[in-house]
Design an enzyme around this catalytic site. Structure first.
Site, PDB file in Angstrom:
ATOM      1  N   ARG A  93       0.856  -1.187   0.000  1.00 23.08           N
ATOM      2  CA  ARG A  93       0.000   0.000   0.000  1.00 23.08           C
ATOM      3  C   ARG A  93       0.890   1.234   0.000  1.00 23.08           C
ATOM      4  O   ARG A  93       1.736   1.402   0.883  1.00 23.08           O
ATOM      5  CB  ARG A  93      -0.930   0.035   1.216  1.00 23.08           C
ATOM      6  CG  ARG A  93      -2.098   1.015   1.046  1.00 23.08           C
ATOM      7  CD  ARG A  93      -2.952   1.119   2.293  1.00 23.08           C
ATOM      8  NE  ARG A  93      -2.230   1.785   3.357  1.00 23.08           N
ATOM      9  CZ  ARG A  93      -2.152   1.332   4.614  1.00 23.08           C
ATOM     10  NH1 ARG A  93      -2.757   0.206   4.966  1.00 23.08           N
ATOM     11  NH2 ARG A  93      -1.465   1.985   5.524  1.00 23.08           N
TER      12      ARG A  93
ATOM     13  N   GLU B 282       4.497   7.130   2.771  1.00 19.20           N
ATOM     14  CA  GLU B 282       5.322   5.941   2.938  1.00 19.20           C
ATOM     15  C   GLU B 282       4.824   4.844   2.021  1.00 19.20           C
ATOM     16  O   GLU B 282       3.725   4.927   1.456  1.00 19.20           O
ATOM     17  CB  GLU B 282       5.292   5.455   4.394  1.00 19.20           C
ATOM     18  CG  GLU B 282       3.911   5.038   4.874  1.00 19.20           C
ATOM     19  CD  GLU B 282       3.888   4.679   6.342  1.00 19.20           C
ATOM     20  OE1 GLU B 282       4.946   4.710   6.989  1.00 19.20           O
ATOM     21  OE2 GLU B 282       2.786   4.374   6.858  1.00 19.20           O
TER      22      GLU B 282
ATOM     23  N   ASN C 215       4.185   0.746   2.183  1.00 17.30           N
ATOM     24  CA  ASN C 215       4.035  -0.360   3.132  1.00 17.30           C
ATOM     25  C   ASN C 215       4.210  -1.694   2.428  1.00 17.30           C
ATOM     26  O   ASN C 215       3.526  -1.966   1.429  1.00 17.30           O
ATOM     27  CB  ASN C 215       2.646  -0.316   3.772  1.00 17.30           C
ATOM     28  CG  ASN C 215       2.380   0.987   4.502  1.00 17.30           C
ATOM     29  OD1 ASN C 215       2.751   1.158   5.645  1.00 17.30           O
ATOM     30  ND2 ASN C 215       1.733   1.926   3.808  1.00 17.30           N
TER      31      ASN C 215
ATOM     32  N   SER D 152      -3.157  -3.041   5.827  1.00 18.63           N
ATOM     33  CA  SER D 152      -4.491  -3.405   6.303  1.00 18.63           C
ATOM     34  C   SER D 152      -5.587  -2.503   5.739  1.00 18.63           C
ATOM     35  O   SER D 152      -5.331  -1.550   5.020  1.00 18.63           O
ATOM     36  CB  SER D 152      -4.515  -3.355   7.826  1.00 18.63           C
ATOM     37  OG  SER D 152      -4.182  -2.060   8.286  1.00 18.63           O
TER      38      SER D 152
ATOM     39  N   LYS E 267      11.913   2.758   6.312  1.00  9.62           N
ATOM     40  CA  LYS E 267      11.952   4.191   5.994  1.00  9.62           C
ATOM     41  C   LYS E 267      13.302   4.577   5.400  1.00  9.62           C
ATOM     42  O   LYS E 267      13.381   5.467   4.545  1.00  9.62           O
ATOM     43  CB  LYS E 267      11.681   5.014   7.250  1.00  9.62           C
ATOM     44  CG  LYS E 267      10.360   4.715   7.937  1.00  9.62           C
ATOM     45  CD  LYS E 267       9.185   5.070   7.071  1.00  9.62           C
ATOM     46  CE  LYS E 267       7.863   4.930   7.820  1.00  9.62           C
ATOM     47  NZ  LYS E 267       7.560   3.532   8.218  1.00  9.62           N
TER      48      LYS E 267
ATOM     49  N   LYS F 164      11.380  10.420  11.442  1.00 12.12           N
ATOM     50  CA  LYS F 164      10.739   9.110  11.370  1.00 12.12           C
ATOM     51  C   LYS F 164      11.711   7.992  11.717  1.00 12.12           C
ATOM     52  O   LYS F 164      12.766   7.874  11.091  1.00 12.12           O
ATOM     53  CB  LYS F 164      10.191   8.860   9.957  1.00 12.12           C
ATOM     54  CG  LYS F 164       8.982   9.689   9.593  1.00 12.12           C
ATOM     55  CD  LYS F 164       8.405   9.203   8.275  1.00 12.12           C
ATOM     56  CE  LYS F 164       7.036   9.800   7.998  1.00 12.12           C
ATOM     57  NZ  LYS F 164       6.419   9.214   6.797  1.00 12.12           N
TER      58      LYS F 164
ATOM     59  N   GLU G 126       6.508   0.743  11.848  1.00 12.63           N
ATOM     60  CA  GLU G 126       5.205   0.754  11.196  1.00 12.63           C
ATOM     61  C   GLU G 126       4.134   0.801  12.275  1.00 12.63           C
ATOM     62  O   GLU G 126       4.376   0.474  13.432  1.00 12.63           O
ATOM     63  CB  GLU G 126       5.026  -0.508  10.340  1.00 12.63           C
ATOM     64  CG  GLU G 126       6.105  -0.729   9.293  1.00 12.63           C
ATOM     65  CD  GLU G 126       6.150   0.345   8.235  1.00 12.63           C
ATOM     66  OE1 GLU G 126       5.110   1.006   8.009  1.00 12.63           O
ATOM     67  OE2 GLU G 126       7.213   0.538   7.636  1.00 12.63           O
ATOM     68  N   GLY G 127       2.925   1.191  11.867  1.00 13.32           N
ATOM     69  CA  GLY G 127       1.794   1.067  12.761  1.00 13.32           C
ATOM     70  C   GLY G 127       1.309   2.343  13.403  1.00 13.32           C
ATOM     71  O   GLY G 127       0.313   2.332  14.112  1.00 13.32           O
TER      72      GLY G 127
ATOM     73  N   ARG H 116      -8.234   7.322   4.435  1.00  9.57           N
ATOM     74  CA  ARG H 116      -8.388   7.562   5.869  1.00  9.57           C
ATOM     75  C   ARG H 116      -8.438   9.062   6.110  1.00  9.57           C
ATOM     76  O   ARG H 116      -7.628   9.809   5.548  1.00  9.57           O
ATOM     77  CB  ARG H 116      -7.216   6.954   6.647  1.00  9.57           C
ATOM     78  CG  ARG H 116      -7.203   5.441   6.667  1.00  9.57           C
ATOM     79  CD  ARG H 116      -5.898   4.892   7.193  1.00  9.57           C
ATOM     80  NE  ARG H 116      -4.795   5.200   6.292  1.00  9.57           N
ATOM     81  CZ  ARG H 116      -3.535   4.870   6.521  1.00  9.57           C
ATOM     82  NH1 ARG H 116      -3.208   4.236   7.624  1.00  9.57           N
ATOM     83  NH2 ARG H 116      -2.590   5.177   5.652  1.00  9.57           N
TER      84      ARG H 116
END
Length: 527
Positions: free
Chosen positions: A128, A148, A150, A155, A327, A401, A405-406, A500
């Site tokens: 993603r 970023e 992924n 998800s 990253k 950064k 992740e998350g 989102r």
């Protein structure tokens, strides 16, 4: 007539009663179609669920930038496939990070320890690529900038498809929704989203490539996961559309359950409902965990990860592909010539998926580069020293950064100088004990902040709330991609999208951590 900015949003409704009715329709549709997550501290087995966070209206997004994001996804898929196959590149990039980031170091060293033993040439990526709109002023054109890329546990594919379906339902069901804005009154502005079906298709293609019809797909999941229905929707899709069985286990469970055939390198899991039934072979290992240090509380979890990596099962992702999503790799790609080498060099593996060596063009390179914002290393190189100077003197422009992740891990604006000073003190203490070549700030990259356009709002409905909240918002578009590859490409396609939306006051954006709502785009024409 083209616009030079996004339209005022959200559309007006006649009264609070109309708003309440619209919310009732939205939440009811969401609950009825599995747009749900578990409440905090759920029972086992669960006895109830709540609607996942949802925006009441779709959010406006420039049509040409949406089309750019979806069109270049296959180029991004091929790029990261080639990175995962380039062991030398990953060693050069991650070798420095491993000195200062224990989690990435453990992942890199573990992969190095087993990579000569690997017997499965195919890797499966469910990717993603996340973007924000960027504009430095009201007179500047809107641009698409990547947050970023992924490569693990990408998800919300299932829930994003359901959010799109909810917004289309509201447009069909209610005149007040459909007529509240000219952008909502034509279905050409509602892009179809097939993320659930496309991601499940990718898992099915991996299963088919493995070639054992009685094998299963293993979902490796986190303890205490609330976003289970996004995962179960994929499992139901695999069974109902493809006839493929799935199993779910955490790392701690797998430590005791996995059976590894050292000759064939195949792995098996017992049937939880029938002890005497032959254990089931695993064709694909799909990680919805394994991306954060808390997923590895002890050495047993790392041993299990390495055992799975050695197996013949197709990994989604492999350890190499997980490392490719760091990253630091994102930052190194922006250095002169690196992207060109991966996309244009005829010596690269033919993972162009129908595009032979040399088939990627300078236009592909330019389209990828135009999605990037400024990135700097935090090492002692010339670029790293420039990044450090910018971070200390112009911190309001940047985010620091780490390799995580998350959500919830970044350091923003005025907090950056203090954090860098703390890392310098840590470096000084380590040098006193002989660690001369360790610079803790190398665990980070510096990224220029993306500036989303002002004047966009929406009504956000939190899971479990009975009243929508109006907020000034920022929307992040994620485009999914599926790639099944080895020395040659097998599958490469764009696979739907996720939007989102969060209140502008928040820097972080995770749905799972309660900040963002799942949304869908309504496409508008801008210049």
């Amino acid at each position: 007539m083209p616009l030079n900015s996004l339209p005022p949003w959200p559309p007006s409704l006649p009264s609070s009663a109309h708003l309440q009715h619209l919310q009732t329709l939205a939440v009811t549709h969401a609950l009825a179609h599995g747009f749900t997550h578990l409440p905090a501290n759920p029972s086992d087995p669960p006895t109830h669920a709540t609607a996942a966070p949802l925006s009441l209206f779709p959010s406006p997004f420039p049509r040409h930038l949406f089309e750019l994001a979806t069109e270049i996804q296959t180029v991004y898929n091929a790029l990261y496939a080639r990175i995962a196959l380039d062991w030398g590149f990953l060693d050069r990039v991650m070798g420095g990070v491993a000195k200062v980031d224990s989690f990435q170091g453990e992942l890199w060293r573990g992969w190095k320890a087993v990579r000569e033993e690997l017997v499965q040439p195919l890797q499966l990526g469910i990717f993603r690529s996340d973007y924000l709109l960027h504009s430095l002023s009201s007179l500047a054109p809107l641009e698409l900038k990547q947050v970023e890329f992924n490569t693990i546990s990408s998800s919300f594919g299932a829930l994003s498809q359901k959010a799109s379906e909810t917004h289309r339902y509201l447009a069909k069901e209610t005149d007040m929704f459909f007529d509240s804005s000219p952008y909502l009154s034509t279905f050409d502005n509602y892009p179809l989203n097939d993320a659930l079906t496309s991601i499940a298709q990718g898992l099915a293609e991996g299963w088919a490539a493995y070639g054992r019809k009685d094998a299963v797909v293993l979902f490796v999941v986190q303890d205490g996961e609330r976003n289970v229905f996004d995962q179960w929707a994929l499992q139901y899709e695999l069974m109902e559309r493809h006839g493929i069985k799935t199993v779910r286990h955490t790392f701690s469970e797998l430590d005791n359950l996995v059976q590894f055939d050292r000759n064939s390198k195949r792995i098996y899991l017992p049937d939880p409902l029938a002890d005497l039934v032959q254990p089931r072979e695993v064709a694909v290992i799909y990680y919805r965990s394994a991306y954060t240090p808390t997923d590895y509380p002890g050495p047993g979890e790392w041993s299990t990860r390495l055992l799975l990596e050695r197996s013949r099962a197709i990994k989604c992702p492999s350890m190499a592909l997980q490392l490719a999503g760091a990253k630091k790799v994102q930052q190194v790609l922006t250095e002169p010539g690196v992207l060109e080498d991966f996309l244009l060099s005829p010596d690269r593996p033919d993972v162009g998926f129908g595009k032979g060596a040399g088939a990627f063009t300078q236009e592909d390179v330019d389209n990828i580069r135009k999605t990037w914002i400024g990135l700097w290393p935090m090492d002692n190189s010339e670029a790293g020293q420039e990044g450090y100077r910018l971070a200390m003197t112009q911190s309001s422009r940047f985010v620091l950064k780490p390799q995580r992740e998350g959500g919830g891990n970044n350091i923003y604006r005025s907090d950056i100088p203090q954090e860098l000073k703390r890392l310098e003190q840590q470096q000084h203490q380590q040098q006193q004990y002989g660690a001369r070549d360790v610079m803790p700030r190398e665990a980070y990259i510096l990224m220029e902040l993306i500036t989303p356009p002002d004047g966009v709002g929406n009504w956000l409905v939190r899971g479990g709330d009975n009243k929508a909240r109006k907020a000034d918002v920022v929307s992040e578009l994620g485009v999914f991609g599926v790639a099944l590859f080895g020395p040659e490409g097998v599958v490469n396609r764009e696979a739907g999208f996720l939007m989102r939306t969060k209140g502008r006051e928040s820097d972080e954006g995770g749905v799972a951590i309660g900040i963002s709502s799942i949304d869908s785009p309504v496409l508008v024409d801008v210049v």
